[in-house]
Design a protein around this motif. Sequence first.
Motif, PDB file in Angstrom:
ATOM      1  N   ILE A 225       1.574   8.887  -5.139  1.00 12.21           N
ATOM      2  CA  ILE A 225       1.141  10.001  -4.274  1.00 12.21           C
ATOM      3  C   ILE A 225       1.846  11.305  -4.639  1.00 12.21           C
ATOM      4  CG2 ILE A 225       0.520   8.495  -2.331  1.00 12.21           C
ATOM      5  CD1 ILE A 225       3.125   9.268  -0.983  1.00 12.21           C
TER       6      ILE A 225
ATOM      7  N   TYR B  41       5.426   2.351  14.153  1.00  9.48           N
ATOM      8  CA  TYR B  41       4.040   2.565  13.732  1.00  9.48           C
ATOM      9  C   TYR B  41       3.274   3.308  14.815  1.00  9.48           C
ATOM     10  CZ  TYR B  41       4.583  -0.569   9.767  1.00  9.48           C
ATOM     11  OH  TYR B  41       4.983  -1.138   8.580  1.00  9.48           O
TER      12      TYR B  41
ATOM     13  N   ASN C  61       0.818  -1.223   0.000  1.00  7.54           N
ATOM     14  CA  ASN C  61       0.000   0.000   0.000  1.00  7.54           C
ATOM     15  C   ASN C  61       0.852   1.274   0.000  1.00  7.54           C
ATOM     16  OD1 ASN C  61      -2.309  -1.669   0.191  1.00  7.54           O
ATOM     17  ND2 ASN C  61      -1.920  -1.892   2.360  1.00  7.54           N
ATOM     18  N   TYR C  62       0.350   2.308   0.671  1.00  2.00           N
ATOM     19  CA  TYR C  62       0.988   3.629   0.556  1.00  2.00           C
ATOM     20  C   TYR C  62       1.391   4.265   1.889  1.00  2.00           C
ATOM     21  CZ  TYR C  62      -0.859   2.887  -4.004  1.00  2.00           C
ATOM     22  OH  TYR C  62      -1.129   2.319  -5.219  1.00  2.00           O
ATOM     23  N   GLY C  63       1.164   3.571   2.974  1.00  2.00           N
ATOM     24  CA  GLY C  63       1.429   4.176   4.285  1.00  2.00           C
ATOM     25  C   GLY C  63       2.912   4.399   4.552  1.00  2.00           C
TER      26      GLY C  63
ATOM     27  N   PHE D 242     -11.946   5.690   1.724  1.00  2.00           N
ATOM     28  CA  PHE D 242     -10.638   5.075   1.432  1.00  2.00           C
ATOM     29  C   PHE D 242     -10.519   3.921   2.431  1.00  2.00           C
ATOM     30  CE2 PHE D 242      -5.774   5.544   1.976  1.00  2.00           C
ATOM     31  CZ  PHE D 242      -5.499   4.823   0.825  1.00  2.00           C
TER      32      PHE D 242
ATOM     33  N   MET E 133      -5.191  10.651  -5.939  1.00  2.00           N
ATOM     34  CA  MET E 133      -4.662  12.013  -6.126  1.00  2.00           C
ATOM     35  C   MET E 133      -3.374  12.253  -5.348  1.00  2.00           C
ATOM     36  SD  MET E 133      -7.944  13.461  -4.168  1.00  2.00           S
ATOM     37  CE  MET E 133      -8.859  11.967  -4.474  1.00  2.00           C
TER      38      MET E 133
ATOM     39  N   TYR F 220      -5.440  15.248  -1.632  1.00  2.00           N
ATOM     40  CA  TYR F 220      -6.232  14.355  -0.781  1.00  2.00           C
ATOM     41  C   TYR F 220      -6.538  15.030   0.553  1.00  2.00           C
ATOM     42  CZ  TYR F 220      -7.628  10.244   1.905  1.00  2.00           C
ATOM     43  OH  TYR F 220      -8.321   9.359   2.712  1.00  2.00           O
TER      44      TYR F 220
ATOM     45  N   GLN G 274      -0.911  13.757  -2.487  1.00  2.00           N
ATOM     46  CA  GLN G 274      -1.167  13.854  -1.048  1.00  2.00           C
ATOM     47  C   GLN G 274      -1.860  15.162  -0.659  1.00  2.00           C
ATOM     48  OE1 GLN G 274       2.525  13.194   1.085  1.00  2.00           O
ATOM     49  NE2 GLN G 274       1.714  11.322   1.991  1.00  2.00           N
TER      50      GLN G 274
ATOM     51  N   TYR H 118      -9.786  -0.694   3.002  1.00  2.00           N
ATOM     52  CA  TYR H 118      -9.407  -2.002   2.462  1.00  2.00           C
ATOM     53  C   TYR H 118     -10.703  -2.687   2.011  1.00  2.00           C
ATOM     54  CZ  TYR H 118      -5.342  -0.717   5.244  1.00  2.00           C
ATOM     55  OH  TYR H 118      -4.284  -0.028   5.770  1.00  2.00           O
TER      56      TYR H 118
HETATM   57  O1  TRH Z   1      -2.179   2.696   2.167  1.00  2.00           O
HETATM   58  P1  TRH Z   1      -2.321   2.376   3.602  1.00  2.00           P
HETATM   59  O2  TRH Z   1      -3.192   1.251   3.919  1.00  2.00           O
HETATM   60  O3  TRH Z   1      -0.904   2.144   4.146  1.00  2.00           O
HETATM   61  C1  TRH Z   1      -0.348   1.466   5.220  1.00  2.00           C
HETATM   62  C2  TRH Z   1       0.541   0.374   4.711  1.00  2.00           C
HETATM   63  O4  TRH Z   1      -0.245  -0.694   4.313  1.00  2.00           O
HETATM   64  C3  TRH Z   1       1.498  -0.048   5.762  1.00  2.00           C
HETATM   65  O5  TRH Z   1       2.239  -1.166   5.377  1.00  2.00           O
HETATM   66  C4  TRH Z   1       0.760  -0.299   7.027  1.00  2.00           C
HETATM   67  O6  TRH Z   1       1.605  -0.710   7.975  1.00  2.00           O
HETATM   68  C5  TRH Z   1       0.073   0.986   7.403  1.00  2.00           C
HETATM   69  O7  TRH Z   1      -0.888   1.301   6.401  1.00  2.00           O
HETATM   70  C6  TRH Z   1      -0.563   0.961   8.745  1.00  2.00           C
HETATM   71  O8  TRH Z   1      -2.897   3.664   4.387  1.00  2.00           O
HETATM   72  P2  TRH Z   1      -2.272   5.063   4.784  1.00  2.00           P
HETATM   73  O9  TRH Z   1      -1.299   4.893   5.893  1.00  2.00           O
HETATM   74  O10 TRH Z   1      -3.386   5.933   5.033  1.00  2.00           O
HETATM   75  O11 TRH Z   1      -1.487   5.568   3.517  1.00  2.00           O
HETATM   76  C7  TRH Z   1      -2.119   6.060   2.384  1.00  2.00           C
HETATM   77  C8  TRH Z   1      -1.336   7.217   1.801  1.00  2.00           C
HETATM   78  O12 TRH Z   1      -1.839   7.551   0.517  1.00  2.00           O
HETATM   79  C9  TRH Z   1      -1.441   8.481   2.635  1.00  2.00           C
HETATM   80  O13 TRH Z   1      -0.189   9.157   2.647  1.00  2.00           O
HETATM   81  C10 TRH Z   1      -2.451   9.328   1.888  1.00  2.00           C
HETATM   82  C11 TRH Z   1      -2.144   8.936   0.482  1.00  2.00           C
HETATM   83  N1  TRH Z   1      -3.227   9.142  -0.493  1.00  2.00           N
HETATM   84  C12 TRH Z   1      -2.971   9.977  -1.563  1.00  2.00           C
HETATM   85  O14 TRH Z   1      -1.893  10.592  -1.639  1.00  2.00           O
HETATM   86  N2  TRH Z   1      -3.935  10.126  -2.501  1.00  2.00           N
HETATM   87  C13 TRH Z   1      -5.146   9.505  -2.438  1.00  2.00           C
HETATM   88  O15 TRH Z   1      -5.991   9.671  -3.332  1.00  2.00           O
HETATM   89  C14 TRH Z   1      -5.391   8.676  -1.292  1.00  2.00           C
HETATM   90  C15 TRH Z   1      -6.732   7.997  -1.166  1.00  2.00           C
HETATM   91  C16 TRH Z   1      -4.407   8.508  -0.365  1.00  2.00           C
END
Ligand code: TRH
Length: 374
Positions: free
Chosen positions: A47, A111, A12-14, A189, A250, A255, A252, A191
Amino acid sequence: MRWDIFCRVVDNYGDIGVTWRLARQLVAEQGAAVRLWVDDLAALARICPQADADSDCQLLSSVEVCHWAQAWQAVEPADVVIEAFACELPAEYVAAMAARKAPALWLNLEYLSAESWVEGCHGLPSMQGNGLQKFFFFPGFSAGTGGLLRESGLLAARDRLQSDARARTDFLASLGISPLTDARLVSLFAYENSALAGWLDALAGADTTTHMLVPEGRILGDLQRWAGSPLMLGEVMQRGALSVQLLPFMQQDQYDALLWCCDLNLVRGEDSFVRAQWAGRPLVWHIYPQQEEAHWEKLEAFMALYCRGLSSEAEAALRLVWRAWNAGEGMAPAWAAWLERADELAAHAQVWARRQAVYADLAAALVQFYRNWL
Ligand code: TRH
């Protein structure tokens, strides 16, 4: 002050979301020179579309973004080294840290959790085999933790957008969104979630209108199954009182602004969860599911903290919705309870954001930790 931040994208993106935000803030507000080492640049490009996923090294927002390749090329270690989420630094780099004349500060950025043990562990050192110390740095929701990422102008920018109806309309229009005036605007947003269909049915059959905005992502399969047909980007699907609109993923910053514009934000993981809190609007957190259901304790710990100051009815409604959403069932009755307390929950979201904003932000807390350590 030179910093190296290491990020391994697990999924993912976290991971990249947090480290990219931190890197930018350290440069912009703390005068730091930052190198961000990322193993998966394609995740960054999602992002931050300006990023080139094929470049070994590039300058983005004055951050030196470097590809963390499997074969490590020797570099001189920085003064402060952040290993994000226990991503394990290259052995050669650690050896170079040990060889430095002036020691480097080595931090593991952990975390986010609201659990009570975090305060006791924040800032503790752990002795490594080569004689170096590694410190555990925990973000969190109290003065005894490292705080949350919050850029200095963030809340003022949020207030400007939220208090300017025209600016809000223009921003939404720039994303192709034109909600009905009295529609509840909801961002989604999450899972995969089997509770989605029941909730959408309830929203479709409601007396009041909802406009739901869904950035492309893992929830799309559930959404399309419910809709019975594929959704096109930008297109608005109407079902009773509910409009659903699929948006492209989109940047960051965009968003963030979307979260500020919505009346309710469903968020997930870590970074979007924090950003929704800064939006000062009600939120529902889809926590990252862990093995052996360990995430439930984390969820309960946060709810206990967040609900302080709410009436018992509003607290019960919030807990009902958050548990139903995370359990993947029972959203329709939970949502009915939420609606009865919607005003109080909206006011509380602002109180919570103000309460959190009194603590030092994570970037400032890291710099302070470094100064104290010197
Ligand atoms: O994507 P996530 O679920 O990320 C994480 C990872 O899975 C990681 O491994 C895990 O340990 C952690 O969660 C707890 O959710 P998160 O953290 O919200 O990250 C999403 C990122 O994407 C956040 O920086 C916002 C960004 N984003 C955008 O830039 N544009 C968008 O359109 C959206 C919906 C999000």
